[in-house]
Structures are given as C-alpha cells and as structure tokens.
Design a protein around this motif. Structure first.
Motif, PDB file in Angstrom:
ATOM      1  N   UNK A  92       0.838  -1.198   0.000  1.00 22.60           N
ATOM      2  CA  UNK A  92       0.000   0.000   0.000  1.00 22.60           C
ATOM      3  C   UNK A  92       0.875   1.251   0.000  1.00 22.60           C
ATOM      4  N   UNK A  93       0.546   2.211  -0.857  1.00 28.44           N
ATOM      5  CA  UNK A  93       1.245   3.492  -0.915  1.00 28.44           C
ATOM      6  C   UNK A  93       0.289   4.589  -0.468  1.00 28.44           C
ATOM      7  N   UNK A  94       0.692   5.331   0.569  1.00 30.44           N
ATOM      8  CA  UNK A  94      -0.099   6.445   1.098  1.00 30.44           C
ATOM      9  C   UNK A  94       0.651   7.737   0.767  1.00 30.44           C
ATOM     10  N   UNK A  95       0.315   8.331  -0.399  1.00 24.74           N
ATOM     11  CA  UNK A  95       0.951   9.580  -0.828  1.00 24.74           C
ATOM     12  C   UNK A  95       0.288  10.759  -0.115  1.00 24.74           C
ATOM     13  N   UNK A  96       1.069  11.782   0.192  1.00 25.48           N
ATOM     14  CA  UNK A  96       0.556  12.943   0.919  1.00 25.48           C
ATOM     15  C   UNK A  96      -0.117  12.432   2.198  1.00 25.48           C
ATOM     16  N   UNK A 127       4.636   5.497   3.390  1.00 28.02           N
ATOM     17  CA  UNK A 127       4.011   6.784   3.648  1.00 28.02           C
ATOM     18  C   UNK A 127       4.957   7.882   3.166  1.00 28.02           C
ATOM     19  N   UNK A 128       4.434   8.843   2.402  1.00 25.60           N
ATOM     20  CA  UNK A 128       5.242   9.990   1.988  1.00 25.60           C
ATOM     21  C   UNK A 128       4.518  11.276   2.340  1.00 25.60           C
ATOM     22  N   UNK A 129       5.278  12.241   2.807  1.00 26.38           N
ATOM     23  CA  UNK A 129       4.753  13.577   3.045  1.00 26.38           C
ATOM     24  C   UNK A 129       5.938  14.521   3.136  1.00 26.38           C
ATOM     25  N   UNK A 169       5.140  13.798   9.166  1.00 25.21           N
ATOM     26  CA  UNK A 169       5.977  12.598   9.276  1.00 25.21           C
ATOM     27  C   UNK A 169       6.104  12.154  10.728  1.00 25.21           C
ATOM     28  N   UNK A 170       6.273  13.105  11.638  1.00 25.31           N
ATOM     29  CA  UNK A 170       6.365  12.760  13.061  1.00 25.31           C
ATOM     30  C   UNK A 170       5.068  12.143  13.562  1.00 25.31           C
ATOM     31  N   UNK A 175       6.714  -1.995  12.120  1.00 26.48           N
ATOM     32  CA  UNK A 175       7.570  -3.010  11.481  1.00 26.48           C
ATOM     33  C   UNK A 175       7.221  -3.213  10.002  1.00 26.48           C
ATOM     34  N   UNK A 176       5.962  -2.937   9.651  1.00 30.13           N
ATOM     35  CA  UNK A 176       5.477  -3.165   8.289  1.00 30.13           C
ATOM     36  C   UNK A 176       5.488  -1.883   7.455  1.00 30.13           C
ATOM     37  N   UNK A 177       6.082  -0.817   7.981  1.00 29.74           N
ATOM     38  CA  UNK A 177       5.952   0.482   7.324  1.00 29.74           C
ATOM     39  C   UNK A 177       7.304   1.132   7.065  1.00 29.74           C
ATOM     40  N   UNK A 178       7.308   1.949   6.025  1.00 30.09           N
ATOM     41  CA  UNK A 178       8.428   2.858   5.765  1.00 30.09           C
ATOM     42  C   UNK A 178       7.848   4.240   5.569  1.00 30.09           C
ATOM     43  N   UNK A 179       8.503   5.217   6.179  1.00 29.16           N
ATOM     44  CA  UNK A 179       8.012   6.586   6.174  1.00 29.16           C
ATOM     45  C   UNK A 179       9.091   7.475   5.566  1.00 29.16           C
ATOM     46  N   UNK A 180       8.698   8.262   4.562  1.00 32.39           N
ATOM     47  CA  UNK A 180       9.644   9.130   3.875  1.00 32.39           C
ATOM     48  C   UNK A 180       9.193  10.580   3.957  1.00 32.39           C
ATOM     49  N   UNK A 181      10.078  11.434   4.454  1.00 32.48           N
ATOM     50  CA  UNK A 181       9.840  12.881   4.397  1.00 32.48           C
ATOM     51  C   UNK A 181      10.379  13.323   3.047  1.00 32.48           C
ATOM     52  N   UNK A 182       9.481  13.433   2.102  1.00 29.86           N
ATOM     53  CA  UNK A 182       9.887  13.745   0.740  1.00 29.86           C
ATOM     54  C   UNK A 182       8.723  14.327  -0.037  1.00 29.86           C
TER      55      UNK A 182
END
Length: 183
Positions: free
Chosen positions: A45-49, A69-71, A77-78, A91-98
C-alpha cells in the motif's frame, strides 16, 4: 479519528491541527475501504501525501503486508511515526519525508494499492496521476480523493477510470490497468 477494523481496531490516531489540514473523514475512509476490502490482504500500500497516515495504517490493520508513507511536512511525518508506534504497525511500514511527486519519479518499488489525497486545488493530484503508473503493479488499484468539482482524466496511459463515488463534497475515483477493467 480511530482505526476502523483489523489488528489495530479502535486505536486512536493523532492528527495535525490547523487550517491547512484536511484529514479524510471517517465516512470517506469507510467508503474507500469498502471499495478495496477484498484487495488488501497481503498487498503493498502506498499512502501519498500521508498527513496523519490514517489510510496506510488502516490498510496495515486490515492485513496489507507493507505500507509506504510519503509527506513533505516534518510535522506530518512525526505524527505518522507516532501513529504507527501506537498501533504497533511500524515493522510493516516505511516513512519518507519527501516530495510525493519526486518520490514517484525516483521510486523503484511497485505497489498494489495507492491512495492519493494531496491538498486540494494545488495541481498536485494531476501531477501524481501523471506519474503513478510507474510505481503500480499491473493488477494494482489507484484511489484518489478530490473535491466533486475537480475533473479527473478518464485514462492515465494504460490505467483507466473504473468508477467515481460521491460523498457530499468529496469524490473518490478509482483507476486500474485496462487489462483488468470490467467490460
């Protein structure tokens, strides 16, 4: 704002405050997950914005194997990170400040489901739609949230509009690859 169902059901999620924030309403979130309910289990799953991350967290709670997750907002992001910790889904997620559009143009990963909900009236939804196909698996589904007044394209190269759902002033639009579109 709470997780509706799944492993994190009922967990309260933090959200940003202020006039610049427009979280997806509970009613719209329920509608989105009713649309994709049988396509979530084991999917990417991709959660943009992402904002608070509630859509990706809901997908993980319902059995998605991974969410990205991107934002661009440091505060968002916090909050996403804190919400993931609260729901025990980090554990199942990656979060990008971008920048989400930049992410789409450089990402080498593929996703099965993508939720796109940028700030309204900025042109970011159209830019995201121009780039989303390159990160989608052929059998993937793209879900967009927009105002009902915003016209979205019928096709995105090989992806086609499946359906539009109206919820008050909000519209949910889904796209899939033309090979998977119902006749």
């Amino acid at each position: 704002m709470r997780v509706i169902t799944g492993s994190a059901k009922g967990r309260k999620l933090e959200q940003l405050s202020g006039n610049d924030v427009r979280p997806t309403t509970e009613r719209v979130k329920e509608a989105v997950f009713s649309i994709i309910q049988f396509q979530i289990e084991g999917r990417q799953f991709l959660d943009l914005f992402a904002g608070s991350g509630q859509m990706g967290i809901e997908a993980l709670s319902r059995g998605a194997s991974r969410a990205v997750f991107t934002d661009l907002s440091k505060d968002s992001i916090e909050i996403v990170k804190r919400n993931l910790k609260t729901t025990k889904l980090e554990e199942c997620a990656r979060v990008y400040k971008t920048d989400s559009i930049g992410f789409l143009t450089t990402c080498r990963e593929k996703f099965d489901l993508a939720f796109i909900d940028p700030p309204y009236g900025t042109g970011l939804l159209q830019k995201a739609l121009e780039n989303i196909e390159r990160v989608m698996n052929k059998s993937g589904i793209v879900i967009c949230e927009s105002p009902v007044t915003e016209e979205l394209p019928d096709t995105l190269s090989e992806f086609v509009k499946l359906r539009e759902y109206r919820h008050g002033k909000i519209k949910i639009t889904t796209y899939c690859h033309s090979d998977y579109a119902e006749e």
